[in-house]
Design a protein around this motif. Structure first.
Motif, mmCIF file in Angstrom:
data_model
loop_
_atom_site.group_PDB
_atom_site.id
_atom_site.type_symbol
_atom_site.label_atom_id
_atom_site.label_comp_id
_atom_site.label_asym_id
_atom_site.label_seq_id
_atom_site.Cartn_x
_atom_site.Cartn_y
_atom_site.Cartn_z
ATOM 1 N N UNK A 183 14.504 75.490 38.160
ATOM 2 C CA UNK A 183 15.114 75.634 36.848
ATOM 3 C C UNK A 183 14.501 76.731 35.997
ATOM 4 N N UNK A 184 13.208 76.979 36.165
ATOM 5 C CA UNK A 184 12.560 78.044 35.391
ATOM 6 C C UNK A 184 13.106 79.409 35.804
ATOM 7 N N UNK A 185 13.295 79.613 37.093
ATOM 8 C CA UNK A 185 13.857 80.878 37.575
ATOM 9 C C UNK A 185 15.298 81.025 37.099
ATOM 10 N N UNK A 186 16.057 79.923 37.145
ATOM 11 C CA UNK A 186 17.436 79.947 36.640
ATOM 12 C C UNK A 186 17.433 80.367 35.169
ATOM 13 N N UNK A 187 16.578 79.746 34.360
ATOM 14 C CA UNK A 187 16.514 80.065 32.930
ATOM 15 C C UNK A 187 16.085 81.510 32.700
ATOM 16 N N UNK A 212 27.583 75.636 31.211
ATOM 17 C CA UNK A 212 27.267 75.919 32.600
ATOM 18 C C UNK A 212 26.265 74.854 33.028
ATOM 19 N N UNK A 213 26.654 74.002 33.967
ATOM 20 C CA UNK A 213 25.825 72.877 34.407
ATOM 21 C C UNK A 213 25.396 73.098 35.849
ATOM 22 N N UNK A 257 28.274 78.498 25.887
ATOM 23 C CA UNK A 257 27.502 78.150 24.701
ATOM 24 C C UNK A 257 26.162 77.529 25.074
ATOM 25 N N UNK A 258 26.113 76.953 26.280
ATOM 26 C CA UNK A 258 24.902 76.264 26.743
ATOM 27 C C UNK A 258 24.852 76.322 28.261
ATOM 28 N N UNK A 259 23.653 76.540 28.800
ATOM 29 C CA UNK A 259 23.410 76.376 30.234
ATOM 30 C C UNK A 259 22.435 75.211 30.367
ATOM 31 N N UNK A 260 22.810 74.235 31.160
ATOM 32 C CA UNK A 260 21.992 73.038 31.370
ATOM 33 C C UNK A 260 21.674 72.956 32.857
ATOM 34 N N UNK A 261 20.383 73.015 33.201
ATOM 35 C CA UNK A 261 20.006 73.063 34.600
ATOM 36 C C UNK A 261 18.939 72.032 34.949
ATOM 37 N N UNK A 262 19.027 71.542 36.165
ATOM 38 C CA UNK A 262 17.976 70.708 36.721
ATOM 39 C C UNK A 262 16.764 71.607 36.949
ATOM 40 N N UNK A 320 27.895 73.324 38.967
ATOM 41 C CA UNK A 320 27.490 73.914 40.243
ATOM 42 C C UNK A 320 26.311 73.156 40.834
ATOM 43 N N UNK A 321 26.351 72.945 42.138
ATOM 44 C CA UNK A 321 25.203 72.359 42.834
ATOM 45 C C UNK A 321 24.325 73.453 43.432
ATOM 46 N N UNK A 322 24.812 74.681 43.461
ATOM 47 C CA UNK A 322 24.079 75.821 44.009
ATOM 48 C C UNK A 322 23.638 76.725 42.852
ATOM 49 N N UNK A 323 22.332 76.777 42.548
ATOM 50 C CA UNK A 323 21.887 77.576 41.410
ATOM 51 C C UNK A 323 22.145 79.071 41.557
ATOM 52 N N UNK A 324 22.036 79.600 42.774
ATOM 53 C CA UNK A 324 22.279 81.037 42.969
ATOM 54 C C UNK A 324 23.723 81.389 42.633
ATOM 55 N N UNK A 325 24.658 80.572 43.087
ATOM 56 C CA UNK A 325 26.070 80.801 42.802
ATOM 57 C C UNK A 325 26.340 80.699 41.299
ATOM 58 N N UNK A 326 25.717 79.742 40.640
ATOM 59 C CA UNK A 326 25.900 79.578 39.195
ATOM 60 C C UNK A 326 25.409 80.794 38.427
ATOM 61 N N UNK A 327 24.248 81.319 38.806
ATOM 62 C CA UNK A 327 23.699 82.492 38.129
ATOM 63 C C UNK A 327 24.584 83.714 38.383
ATOM 64 N N UNK A 328 25.089 83.855 39.605
ATOM 65 C CA UNK A 328 25.999 84.965 39.911
ATOM 66 C C UNK A 328 27.251 84.897 39.042
ATOM 67 N N UNK A 329 27.811 83.693 38.890
ATOM 68 C CA UNK A 329 29.001 83.530 38.050
ATOM 69 C C UNK A 329 28.670 83.848 36.601
ATOM 70 N N UNK A 330 27.528 83.354 36.135
ATOM 71 C CA UNK A 330 27.141 83.591 34.740
ATOM 72 C C UNK A 330 27.008 85.077 34.445
ATOM 73 N N UNK A 331 26.555 85.839 35.424
ATOM 74 C CA UNK A 331 26.401 87.279 35.225
ATOM 75 C C UNK A 331 27.735 87.958 34.953
#
Length: 190
Positions: A134-138, A77-78, A121-126, A103-114
């Motif tokens: 990125x801290x909130x995403x993590x 997940x990038x 296997x890995x989430x890589x975030x700016x 994903x360029x939108x972190x909120x959308x990426x987190x929603x999908x991950x849920x």
């Protein structure tokens, strides 16, 4: 403004700008032994010139970079709000045989991950992103999947931010700009 445009955090965009774009560009070019200049004329426009040293292997027709051999495979997940960085990092990961959801939108990426976090296997975030850093995403991804491997990429990471990320269980922090080999090494390490 010209004398200040390459300074970190200098911006003309007010509250919406980070002032990191030209600073990062300047840093990348300098790391490669190059030079960037700017010429701006009111009413005419602005021109940036980038000068990079020639390398013998380019002149002789040898490959520009040693291909990265796949170190692993799996699904990543990038997340990065800067499209050029997102595309480049996605390409790097795909050359390592990873399947990448970018994903360029972190909120959308987190929603999908849920909905399908077990698939990654890995989430890589700016780190520096509008609306959600990125801290909130993590933090949110860690709540969804306690065992998910986490990586953060950023041009600037302060000591307090690094400490915060480590407390969240981030596996690695990679400073921009990075190479395919540096990314592959960090992934292989985890």
């Amino acid at each position: 403004m010209l004398p200040r445009i390459f300074e970190p955090f200098f911006t003309t965009k007010g509250m919406g700008g980070t002032g990191l774009g030209l600073s990062v560009v300047h840093g990348i070019i300098a790391q490669h032994g190059g030079l960037i200049t700017v010429d701006s004329q009111l009413g005419t426009g602005t021109e940036f010139s980038v000068y990079l040293p020639a390398r013998a292997e380019f002149l002789e027709g040898a490959p520009a970079e040693t291909p990265v051999k796949p170190r692993s495979s799996g699904r990543v997940l990038l997340i990065d709000d800067e499209m050029p960085v997102l595309k480049l990092t996605k390409s790097m990961l795909e050359r390592m045989d990873f399947q990448v959801d970018a994903f360029s939108d972190p909120k959308l990426a987190v929603e999908l991950a849920a909905t399908r976090v077990a698939a990654y296997d890995l989430a890589l975030t700016d780190f520096e992103m509008p609306e959600m850093d990125g801290a909130v995403v993590c933090e949110r991804l860690r709540a969804i999947s306690p065992n998910l491997n986490l990586g953060v990429i950023s041009a600037i990471i302060t000591a307090p931010v690094q400490e915060r990320l480590m407390k969240l269980g981030v596996n690695f922090i990679l400073h921009k700009p990075f190479t395919s080999l540096e990314l592959a090494d960090e992934i292989a390490r985890i």
